[in-house]
Structure formats: structure tokens, C-alpha cells
Design an enzyme around this catalytic site. Structure first.
Site, PDB file in Angstrom:
ATOM      1  N   ASP A 202       0.876  -1.182   0.000  1.00 39.36           N
ATOM      2  CA  ASP A 202       0.000   0.000   0.000  1.00 39.36           C
ATOM      3  C   ASP A 202       0.908   1.226   0.000  1.00 39.36           C
ATOM      4  OD1 ASP A 202      -2.159   1.995   0.679  1.00 39.36           O
ATOM      5  OD2 ASP A 202      -3.329   0.189   1.033  1.00 39.36           O
ATOM      6  N   GLY A 228       4.475   1.592  -2.034  1.00 37.97           N
ATOM      7  CA  GLY A 228       4.618   2.123  -3.389  1.00 37.97           C
ATOM      8  C   GLY A 228       3.253   2.504  -3.920  1.00 37.97           C
ATOM      9  N   PHE A 230       0.308   1.529  -6.807  1.00 40.69           N
ATOM     10  CA  PHE A 230      -0.125   0.483  -7.749  1.00 40.69           C
ATOM     11  C   PHE A 230      -0.300   1.012  -9.171  1.00 40.69           C
ATOM     12  CE2 PHE A 230      -4.294   0.824  -5.119  1.00 40.69           C
ATOM     13  CZ  PHE A 230      -4.767   1.922  -5.821  1.00 40.69           C
ATOM     14  N   HIS A 248     -13.257  -0.776  -7.167  1.00 38.42           N
ATOM     15  CA  HIS A 248     -14.494   0.026  -7.058  1.00 38.42           C
ATOM     16  C   HIS A 248     -14.203   1.500  -6.747  1.00 38.42           C
ATOM     17  CE1 HIS A 248     -15.607  -0.188  -2.439  1.00 38.42           C
ATOM     18  NE2 HIS A 248     -14.364   0.166  -2.606  1.00 38.42           N
TER      19      HIS A 248
HETATM   20  C1  SAM Z   1     -10.918   1.367  -0.031  1.00 40.10           C
HETATM   21  S1  SAM Z   1      -9.313   1.140   0.628  1.00 40.10           S
HETATM   22  C2  SAM Z   1      -9.205  -0.647   0.704  1.00 40.10           C
HETATM   23  C3  SAM Z   1      -8.222  -1.129   1.719  1.00 40.10           C
HETATM   24  C4  SAM Z   1      -8.200  -2.646   1.911  1.00 40.10           C
HETATM   25  N1  SAM Z   1      -7.897  -3.340   0.671  1.00 40.10           N
HETATM   26  C5  SAM Z   1      -9.509  -3.118   2.490  1.00 40.10           C
HETATM   27  O1  SAM Z   1     -10.327  -3.663   1.767  1.00 40.10           O
HETATM   28  O2  SAM Z   1      -9.728  -2.902   3.701  1.00 40.10           O
HETATM   29  C6  SAM Z   1      -8.295   1.538  -0.755  1.00 40.10           C
HETATM   30  C7  SAM Z   1      -6.824   1.389  -0.473  1.00 40.10           C
HETATM   31  O3  SAM Z   1      -6.098   1.770  -1.658  1.00 40.10           O
HETATM   32  C8  SAM Z   1      -4.913   2.402  -1.238  1.00 40.10           C
HETATM   33  N2  SAM Z   1      -4.384   3.210  -2.340  1.00 40.10           N
HETATM   34  C9  SAM Z   1      -4.904   4.319  -2.896  1.00 40.10           C
HETATM   35  N3  SAM Z   1      -4.128   4.768  -3.893  1.00 40.10           N
HETATM   36  C10 SAM Z   1      -3.059   3.917  -3.948  1.00 40.10           C
HETATM   37  C11 SAM Z   1      -1.899   3.836  -4.779  1.00 40.10           C
HETATM   38  N4  SAM Z   1      -1.686   4.738  -5.763  1.00 40.10           N
HETATM   39  N5  SAM Z   1      -1.027   2.821  -4.582  1.00 40.10           N
HETATM   40  C12 SAM Z   1      -1.252   1.900  -3.596  1.00 40.10           C
HETATM   41  N6  SAM Z   1      -2.336   1.929  -2.781  1.00 40.10           N
HETATM   42  C13 SAM Z   1      -3.223   2.923  -2.955  1.00 40.10           C
HETATM   43  C14 SAM Z   1      -5.346   3.222  -0.053  1.00 40.10           C
HETATM   44  O4  SAM Z   1      -4.258   3.630   0.739  1.00 40.10           O
HETATM   45  C15 SAM Z   1      -6.301   2.261   0.647  1.00 40.10           C
HETATM   46  O5  SAM Z   1      -5.648   1.492   1.601  1.00 40.10           O
END
Ligand code: SAM
Length: 338
Positions: A202, A228, A230, A248
Site C-alpha cells: 500500500d 509504493g 499500484f 471500485h
Molecule cells: C478502499 S481502501 C481498501 C483497503 C483494503 N484493501 C480493504 O479492503 O480494507 C483503498 C486502499 O487503496 C490504497 N491506495 C490508494 N491509492 C493507492 C496507490 N496509488 N497505490 C497503492 N495503494 C493505494 C489506499 O491507501 C487504501 O488502503
């Protein structure tokens, strides 16, 4: 409540006034009222002193929550938790305390207040109100980030047991959780399957808070954390790549960028597991339909049907294998790196 069946106009008024319940629950969660009631009933004055609240105003909040079965009011202004209210305790097995505390925070609440602007213009309500997207705002504000991570862990705990029971994660050696937040879901998977290893990926300010949760779940020795974006690169060589509540958050173009980043890191035959809601049939699945509105308001994404996920997979180098529902409001959309 009056006696007899609810008239349509009464039902409508109850729906219209739903915001009042949300905000009352938010305040109770922030004040930690359920935690203060863990050992049994307490008077509202006692709770006000312990929570640092105004006694009369808190009493009025508590009796309102007792009218919707979150608390039970007993003689002498004593209050106790009901089975529903028990879920507001921060250490309840299926706690929703984190989510209740998060959704009423002013910056998020005000984004929902701009829903009309969003529906009129198609613009993102969160950006309109806060001037930035949610991820940028949280990267700048550690308190908001921690509160959101706690909220997501709340939501993950609601569905993890059902998803893990429905889908066999135990057949994989290394599971990479892409955008895995503070690790609540991956920790549950690793705890259920002692032969698996995990990689939690994350943003840096998010994975830096994962340690205590991984230790508490007893999986820290089997889980690496990597930070990093994604959109750039994710850890290579895993057997399965989980994207839980990630796709989503984004519109299709960004989903394809994320999926293609994953595909580049994945060996042929590795599994792509999008843990998401099925949008559901017309006139049904209110949780999915309102989650979709939440995506419209805040991150700027959408909930999707199995067909829509299959199309995203096909366009990014995956063969769509199928959807495994779990009985909870999330299932596994599975693809294979083609
Ligand atoms: C809706 S949350 C879901 C977290 C986890 N997967 C869960 O279901 O509890 C979205 C996640 O995407 C991460 N995120 C957002 N942009 C990101 C990026 N560019 N690279 C990596 N992670 C990212 C956020 O930090 C967050 O933890």
C-alpha cells in the site's frame, strides 16, 4: 413508534431522516460510549463525565439511540448495550466503530452534502468540497488517514470470515494484497491458512501503520510489508494478487492501469482476486447500490456487475474465471494471468 403498519409517507420520512441516525452513531462512536458500557449499564451522567460530554445533551443522544435499539434505557437514566449496539465497541469481533467514527467526519460528511452538485454536474463531490481527492488529502493528514484505515479494517472484518470460508485461499503459497490498507483482510487470510505467506502492499503512510495489527493477528512473521503506488509497480512473483475494495474506487481507465501493473508483476497462471461487491439486480442489493453512490461521492469509482469485471479483466491480460459469492456483501471476482 405508533402501532400498525408503517404508512408509505412514514416510511419515506424515516428514510429522509436517516442522516440523523448516522450522525448520532458517529458521535457515540467518537465519544467511545460503547466501550464505556462494556462492563455493564452506566448512568448518562456517569457516561458524560467519562466521555467529556455535556450531561443533558448526552442523555438526549443516548435516549435517541435507545429508541432505535442501539442502546437500552433502564430506570434512573441507566443505559446498556443491545446486541446491535455491541458492534460499536472498538474490540467487538465484528466492530463497526471505526466506520461509524469515520463517516461522520466533517470532510467526508460535507462531501456527501455535495451529492446534489455531483448529480447535477457529474463532477466529483469530494473534490468539489475539499479541493483534492481523498487519497491526496489523507496522505497530507495523518489523523484522517489513520481514521480511514481503521474504518476499512472495520468493513473488512465484516466480510473477511465469509469470504475466507467461501473461497480457498489456502491453495496459494504467496498472496500479495495490493492496496491492502493496514492488513486486516490479509491477516485474516494468513491466520486461516498457516501454510501461506503474505505481502502487504500500500502507500508508505498506510503500510507504516500495519505492524501492530499483523502482530496481534499472529502473522507478522509470515507477512512482509512493501510500499509504493499500484500505478507504478507492485511486488513481483506472487501466486495470488488480491485487490480488495480497490477497483471500485476507480473508473475504468484507472482500473485498467492498476490491473496492467499487477499483470506485469505476475507470473503466467497466477490468480488475480478482486474482492468486491456484485452491483446486484435492479430493485435489490441496497448495500451495493449505496456503496456505488459512496464511490460516486468520494473516490470517484463505481460498483460493477460480474460482466463489467470480466470486461476489465479481458482488457488487461486476464482470463475471467468466475465470481464466488460469500453470503456477505463481497465476493471474489477471479481472473488468471493469461
Ligand atoms: C478502499 S481502501 C481498501 C483497503 C483494503 N484493501 C480493504 O479492503 O480494507 C483503498 C486502499 O487503496 C490504497 N491506495 C490508494 N491509492 C493507492 C496507490 N496509488 N497505490 C497503492 N495503494 C493505494 C489506499 O491507501 C487504501 O488502503
Amino acid at each position: 413508534m405508533g402501532s400498525g403498519p408503517e404508512r408509505p409517507s412514514q416510511a419515506l420520512l424515516r428514510l429522509v431522516n436517516g442522516y440523523q441516525v448516522t450522525q448520532a452513531l458517529h458521535v457515540a462512536a467518537v465519544l467511545g460510549i460503547a466501550d464505556l458500557l462494556t462492563d455493564g449499564p452506566r448512568s448518562s451522567d456517569d457516561l458524560a463525565a467519562a466521555a467529556g460530554a455535556h450531561p443533558d445533551a448526552l442523555y438526549r443522544l443516548l435516549r435517541a439511540l435507545a429508541s432505535v435499539d442501539v442502546l437500552r434505557e433502564e430506570d434512573g437514566r441507566l443505559f446498556a448495550l443491545t446486541p446491535i449496539g455491541d458492534g460499536l465497541r472498538s474490540d467487538a469481533p465484528q466492530s463497526v466503530a471505526g466506520w461509524a467514527a469515520f463517516v461522520g467526519e466533517p470532510y467526508y460528511w460535507q462531501a456527501w452534502g455535495a451529492l446534489l452538485h455531483g448529480v447535477r454536474t457529474g463532477e466529483n463531490a469530494f473534490q468539489h468540497v475539499n479541493g483534492v481527492d481523498p487519497w491526496t488529502l489523507r496522505a497530507r493528514e495523518p489523523e484522517r488517514s489513520a481514521s480511514f484505515d481503521r474504518a476499512m479494517a472495520s468493513v473488512s472484518r465484516q466480510v473477511a470470515a465469509a469470504v475466507i470460508a467461501a473461497y480457498d485461499f489456502g491453495r496459494f503459497g504467496t498472496i500479495v494484497d495490493v492496496g491492502g490498507g493496514n492488513g486486516a483482510f490479509l491477516a485474516a487470510v494468513l491466520a486461516a491458512h498457516p501454510s501461506t505467506r503474505g505481502v502487504l502492499f500500500d502507500q508508505p503512510h498506510v503500510v507504516s501503520g500495519a505492524g501492530p495489527l499483523l502482530v496481534a493477528a499472529g502473522v507478522a512473521d509470515r507477512c512482509e510489508t512493501v510500499s509504493g503506488s499500484f500505478f507504478d509497480a507492485v511486488p513481483a512473483g506472487g501466486d495470488a494478487y488480491v485487490l480488495k475494495a480497490i477497483l471500485h474506487d476507480w473508473e475504468d481507465d484507472d482500473c485498467l492501469r492498476i490491473l496492467r501493473t499487477c499483470r506485469r508483476a505476475m507470473p503466467d497462471g497466477a490468480a488475480l482476486l478482486a474482492v468486491e461487491r456484485d452491483l446486484g439486480a435492479p430493485n435489490a442489493a441496497p448495500e451495493s447500490k449505496f456503496s456505488d453512490l459512496n464511490m460516486l461521492v468520494a473516490p470517484g469509482g463505481r460498483e460493477r456487475s460480474p460482466e463489467a469485471y470480466a470486461a476489465l479483466f479481458a482488457a488487461s491480460g486476464f482470463r475471467f474465471v468466475g465470481f464466488t459469492p460469500s453470503g456477505a456483501p463481497a465476493g471474489v471476482f477471479e481472473g488468471t494471468a493469461a
